[in-house]
Design an enzyme around this catalytic site. Structure first.
Site, PDB file in Angstrom:
ATOM      1  NE  ARG A 248      -2.862  -2.623   2.607  1.00  0.00           N
ATOM      2  CZ  ARG A 248      -3.309  -2.070   1.493  1.00  0.00           C
ATOM      3  NH1 ARG A 248      -3.781  -2.845   0.521  1.00  0.00           N
ATOM      4  NH2 ARG A 248      -3.284  -0.764   1.334  1.00  0.00           N
ATOM      5  CD  GLU A 277       1.709  -6.189  -2.162  1.00  0.00           C
ATOM      6  OE1 GLU A 277       1.679  -4.967  -2.459  1.00  0.00           O
ATOM      7  OE2 GLU A 277       0.681  -6.872  -1.982  1.00  0.00           O
ATOM      8  CG  HIS A 296      -1.500  -4.600  -4.398  1.00  0.00           C
ATOM      9  ND1 HIS A 296      -0.882  -4.415  -3.187  1.00  0.00           N
ATOM     10  CD2 HIS A 296      -2.734  -4.012  -4.275  1.00  0.00           C
ATOM     11  CE1 HIS A 296      -1.680  -3.760  -2.365  1.00  0.00           C
ATOM     12  NE2 HIS A 296      -2.808  -3.497  -3.006  1.00  0.00           N
TER      13      HIS A 296
END
Length: 340
Positions: A248, A277, A296
């Site tokens: 994370r 993000e 990601h």
């Protein structure tokens, strides 16, 4: 053991249970529909685009909710009138208010087996890309530059120390794969562990940062772990150290990381996750030296997506069938065997 998983609500559930997918993005949901077909479930996708009223309306009459990244706060759970289970598509639960879910007697489940092979492979790929400076070597070759490797010194991994922060399924898988690179020892920082996993040594966070040549994050994000890797911890790291994050983004103080990279106090970083993000073109990591970034995507393979959709739907099927969820993460004290 079969249990009664019906919620004690005034409204009786409809003949066809309503399963709501929040902010989907998988492209299709035939896998879930196949799993839930025996219950006559009606599966619908709802895109709320950050609108809280739309979210509350979407989940109000849902019998089950499938969620990816959409945050579910207390107000969202309080708006649920007959939800029998919420299932997170994935492992992390930092976007779900578990205390609120328990107070509202809504069981929450996740898919802890999801993406173990993919994420550990991705972390290994980021490690090699940073350590061997593969992106910059690729750019130089394409620009016609050759035989200039020593302009960017590299260091041998074999004989060094691997540091793992968090040692769940993914951390253990990464450890197993990275061991082939010849690390002399592995330090682990994970407050949950009472004893060191085989081939490792438990270490305080400060010692791990001070002694490790490669540091890979595999911890969950919470209020306590936000910015776990901040200025004080980064200041302890070797100038030749590599920092990896496939967990994370909030685990790292991004501003402190950028400063260390620009000032040459860290060799490089491999990042698949970010505090915000997508990170945006103005993110200083874009111009920091020694950084390899991906979007990601560590969790992804065609096979992992199919496995995830099936496992998430199977949790709903268990509850619809009168069983407790396999991966129930918020059982309340008086719940016993029954989530409802």
């Amino acid at each position: 053991m079969r249990v009664d998983t019906s919620r004690s609500r005034d409204l009786a559930p409809p003949l066809a249970p309503q399963v709501v997918v929040l902010e989907g993005g998988f492209g299709g949901y035939e896998v879930e529909r196949d799993v839930l077909r025996p219950f006559g479930a009606n599966l619908v996708e709802r895109s709320c685009r950050g609108d809280r009223e739309m979210l509350h309306g979407a989940v109000q009459l849902a019998d089950a909710v499938l969620v990816r990244e959409c945050p579910l706060d207390r107000a969202a759970f309080e708006s649920m009138e007959r939800c029998r289970i919420v299932v997170r598509y994935g492992v992390a639960l930092d976007t779900i208010d578990l205390a609120a879910a328990s107070d509202c007697r809504v069981p929450v489940a996740n898919v802890p087996e999801f993406g173990v092979d993919e994420v550990s492979n991705h972390a290994l790929g980021l490690l090699l890309a940073v350590a061997r400076r593969i992106p910059s070597r690729d750019r130089d070759v394409r620009a016609g530059r050759w035989n200039i490797a020593r302009a960017e010194p590299m260091h041998r991994l074999a004989g060094g120390t691997l540091g793992l922060i968090g040692y769940g399924r993914i951390g253990a898988a990464f450890h197993r794969k990275a061991a082939a690179l010849g690390f002399a020892r592995t330090l682990v920082h994970d407050p949950v562990l009472a004893e060191a996993p085989a081939g490792t040594e438990l270490a305080a966070l400060g010692r791990l940062c001070l002694e490790s040549d490669v540091i890979s994050l595999h911890a969950s994000l919470s209020g306590a772990s936000r910015h776990l890797i901040g200025r004080s911890m980064i200041a302890l790291m070797k100038p030749s150290a590599i920092l990896l994050n496939t967990a994370r983004g909030g685990l790292i103080d991004q501003a402190a990381l950028v400063e260390a990279l620009i000032e040459g106090r860290l060799f490089g970083a491999g990042l698949d996750v970010f505090e915000r993000e997508p990170p945006g073109a103005d993110n200083l990591l874009m111009s920091a030296p020694g950084v390899v970034m991906t979007d990601h995507t560590a969790w992804y393979s065609e096979q992992s997506v199919a496995d995830l959709q099936r496992a998430a739907a199977e949790e709903i099927a268990r509850v619809f069938g009168g069983l407790r969820p396999l991966n129930w993460v918020n059982p309340w004290p008086e719940s016993g065997d029954a989530p409802g």
